[in-house]
Design an enzyme around this catalytic site. Structure first.
Site, PDB file in Angstrom:
ATOM      1  N   ARG A 383      35.459   9.481  33.930  1.00  0.00           N
ATOM      2  CA  ARG A 383      34.508   9.491  32.811  1.00  0.00           C
ATOM      3  C   ARG A 383      33.988  10.896  32.551  1.00  0.00           C
ATOM      4  NH1 ARG A 383      28.777   8.651  32.766  1.00  0.00           N
ATOM      5  NH2 ARG A 383      28.046   8.040  30.689  1.00  0.00           N
ATOM      6  N   SER A 395      31.018   5.417  27.842  1.00  0.00           N
ATOM      7  CA  SER A 395      30.156   4.806  28.849  1.00  0.00           C
ATOM      8  C   SER A 395      30.993   4.033  29.864  1.00  0.00           C
ATOM      9  CB  SER A 395      29.145   3.863  28.186  1.00  0.00           C
ATOM     10  OG  SER A 395      29.809   2.717  27.676  1.00  0.00           O
ATOM     11  N   SER A 486      29.213  -9.402  29.620  1.00  0.00           N
ATOM     12  CA  SER A 486      27.759  -9.234  29.650  1.00  0.00           C
ATOM     13  C   SER A 486      27.428  -8.235  30.752  1.00  0.00           C
ATOM     14  CB  SER A 486      27.066 -10.576  29.918  1.00  0.00           C
ATOM     15  OG  SER A 486      25.661 -10.412  29.947  1.00  0.00           O
ATOM     16  N   ASN A 487      26.836  -7.115  30.379  1.00  0.00           N
ATOM     17  CA  ASN A 487      26.579  -6.020  31.325  1.00  0.00           C
ATOM     18  C   ASN A 487      25.076  -5.808  31.457  1.00  0.00           C
ATOM     19  OD1 ASN A 487      26.441  -3.660  32.812  1.00  0.00           O
ATOM     20  ND2 ASN A 487      28.138  -2.684  31.735  1.00  0.00           N
ATOM     21  N   HIS A 538      36.658 -24.477  34.210  1.00  0.00           N
ATOM     22  CA  HIS A 538      37.680 -25.038  35.088  1.00  0.00           C
ATOM     23  C   HIS A 538      38.649 -25.960  34.343  1.00  0.00           C
ATOM     24  CE1 HIS A 538      39.473 -25.421  38.882  1.00  0.00           C
ATOM     25  NE2 HIS A 538      38.384 -25.449  39.639  1.00  0.00           N
ATOM     26  N   ASP A 542      42.058 -21.962  36.508  1.00  0.00           N
ATOM     27  CA  ASP A 542      41.931 -22.336  37.915  1.00  0.00           C
ATOM     28  C   ASP A 542      41.503 -21.116  38.734  1.00  0.00           C
ATOM     29  OD1 ASP A 542      42.738 -24.958  37.415  1.00  0.00           O
ATOM     30  OD2 ASP A 542      44.857 -24.395  37.538  1.00  0.00           O
TER      31      ASP A 542
END
Length: 565
Positions: A383, A395, A486-487, A538, A542
């Site tokens: 980076r 980022s 989602s961070n 699920h 799997d």
């Protein structure tokens, strides 16, 4: 009543149909004052498409999507009724004959149920005969402003904020209020001069289309009679007393002295981003004193953050009063010890949608979770090198998004959706990026992410984040994801689990990068470690499939050059 309008569409076809929106409370038709694009022209998001002359004013319509203008409903000078076909955007050469014949497609019945034609024939006859003023058509009262239908599916609007208080003088072109529709937050401007005599609802409250929004006229007007005449269209909550009394009484006397000191730099309509307005309201800053640094003098968030009120010498204490004047009484009052106290706020439209969708996901999709630790030493070094030459800052989230996109191409089962009686394996990779805003969570989509460079991903993510905060995201921005990220690492979260964003089969929860002991060449050294957790449906994915995906993701982030190939 006018606003800068964002066009609305129906996603039933490849091409996008744009209908004539109802842009004022009494509008039944619009005249095309000018087309800014011709058939065959390429249109970008935010491009000015046309100017529409309503019964109130001429308004600009922007496009919220990219495409080619394939059809216009009428040339400049022509008239269109509300909900008539205004334009079609799509791909060059696309067959649009079916859309021209039936522009509303499957949504036609729903369109007829919307209250678009209500203003024209809205007599006050249903009101009790005992009130002689009830025979007056509210829409014909010059002082009455009804809630306009600002989108083709709008049935009610939420007052995001008032820019004028009862008793304030209003000029043509000044913004009266910000209205939150089911599509976006929009500014409503006054089309006449006068005094704001009445507000139909407080900030945060809802008003149905065609209900009484406000009254603008001369002092001495019989407000009670007008409210009674419009009572057949106004909900009881909208007839409440003017909501500014409590705030006015709570303002310290020193406020008046301080507010008179700064120099007014903006008069009439004030151009400002929704985020700038929100921050200014929170800080109690009047935008007419703020110099904008954006396009055409538009006030942006940074202008508010760097704004310092001009004060007379020794007026620091009074300055504090200005900053707190806009804060509701419940926020500044002292709660006595041992006394039960709480605040209740109405649930926003966004929060209702989040609650419904995530509840459906969690209680219908059988979730399981896989967590993996990834050594980010190579990613940290890469980076630094990338940002030495990149025009836009890359980022860690951008690196993760790129690695996820490449991994999904190798594991199509993870890039899939459960459709009840079938499973859809997507060939394209559209990654939703969860963005936190004050009202909740939005998930704009980076489309075809596997084909984008890191700098292209960075640009799109930054644009989406700003649009989300400014409430400028449109349905086309958040539809069509095949996987979600989602961070929460930037908030100091090491590890968490996320609820799947339907119809996606998986979502990746990304924690922060922390210094931890790792073993390298038989030695224990400090390393940069990031934990990720994959939530899987699920019914589709799997455990072994999810684990294989995470192994690929780990290998790419630990050797970033592999995903550049």
């Amino acid at each position: 009543m006018t606003c800068r309008c964002i066009l609305l569409n129906f996603n039933f076809f490849m091409a996008e149909v744009i209908l004539m929106p109802r842009l004022s409370d009494t509008m039944t038709e619009g005249v095309i004052a000018a087309w800014h694009k011709n058939v065959g022209d390429t249109v970008k998001k935010g491009d000015l498409l046309a100017e529409i002359e309503t019964d109130k004013a001429t308004m600009e319509l922007e496009s919220y999507q990219a495409g080619v203008l394939l059809h216009i409903g009428t040339p400049a000078g022509g008239k269109l009724q509300v909900n008539d076909l205004l334009a079609i955007l799509g791909k060059a050469g696309e067959d649009i004959s079916g859309l021209i014949a039936n522009p509303t497609g499957a949504a036609a019945p729903a369109k007829k149920e919307t209250p678009a034609p209500a203003p024209a024939p809205a007599p006050a006859a249903p009101v009790a005969a005992a009130k002689p003023v009830a025979a007056v058509d509210p829409a014909s009262m010059e002082e009455v402003v009804l809630m306009p239908r600002l989108s083709d599916t709008m049935t009610e609007g939420v007052i995001a904020g008032w820019h004028k208080n009862v008793g304030d003088a209003v000029k043509k072109g000044e913004v009266l209020a910000d209205i939150e529709t089911d599509k976006a937050t929009m500014e409503l401007e006054s089309y006449k001069d006068g005094i704001l005599l009445y507000q139909g609802a407080k900030a945060g409250e809802k008003i149905a289309v065609n209900d009484l929004l406000c009254i603008i006229g001369k002092e001495g007007l019989d407000i009670a009679s007008i409210v009674a005449a419009v009572g057949n269209t106004t909900q009881p909550t909208a007839v409440a007393a003017p909501p500014v009394a409590a705030k006015t009484e709570a303002v310290p006397q020193t406020t008046t002295t301080v507010q008179s000191a700064p120099t007014v730099v903006n008069e009439g309509r004030i151009l400002a981003s929704p985020l700038a307005k929100k921050v200014a309201a929170e800080k109690g800053i009047d935008l007419k004193y703020v110099q904008g640094s954006g396009d055409n003098g538009r006030i942006i968030k940074s202008d508010i953050e760097h704004y310092t009120p001009q004060q007379e010498a020794g007026s620091n204490i009074a300055g504090t009063a200005v900053a707190t004047a806009a804060i509701p009484a419940v926020a500044t009052s002292t709660v006595a010890q041992g006394v039960v106290s709480y605040d209740e706020v109405p649930v926003s439209q966004m929060r209702k949608t989040i609650a419904r969708r995530l509840s459906e996901s969690l209680f219908t999709a059988p979730h399981f979770y896989l967590t993996m630790s990834i050594n980010m030493d190579a990613a940290v070094a890469a980076r630094v090198k990338l940002n030495e030459t990149s025009k836009v800052k890359i980022s860690f989230n951008d690196l993760v998004l790129k690695a996820v996109a490449v991994s999904l191409k190798q594991h199509p089962k993870v890039n899939s959706s459960w459709l009840g009686d079938k499973i859809r394996f997507n060939h394209h990779v559209n990654i939703g990026v969860a963005v936190a805003v004050e009202e909740g969570l939005l998930v704009p989509v980076v489309r075809f992410a596997d084909s984008l460079s890191l700098s292209q991903i960075a640009v799109q993510v930054k644009e989406f984040a700003q649009k989300a905060k400014d409430k400028k995201l449109q349905p086309s921005d958040w539809e069509g994801s095949t996987f979600t990220i989602s961070n929460l690492g930037m908030f100091g979260i090491d590890q968490f689990t996320a609820i799947i964003n339907p119809p996606d089969a998986c979502i990746l929860a990304v924690g922060g990068i922390s210094q931890e002991p790792v073993v390298k060449n038989g030695q224990i050294v400090a390393g940069n470690v990031m934990k990720v957790t994959l939530s899987c449906d699920h019914r589709v994915v799997d455990g072994a499939t999810g684990a294989a995906f995470l192994q690929t993701l780990k290998s790419l982030l630990e050797e970033p050059l592999r995903m550049m190939i």
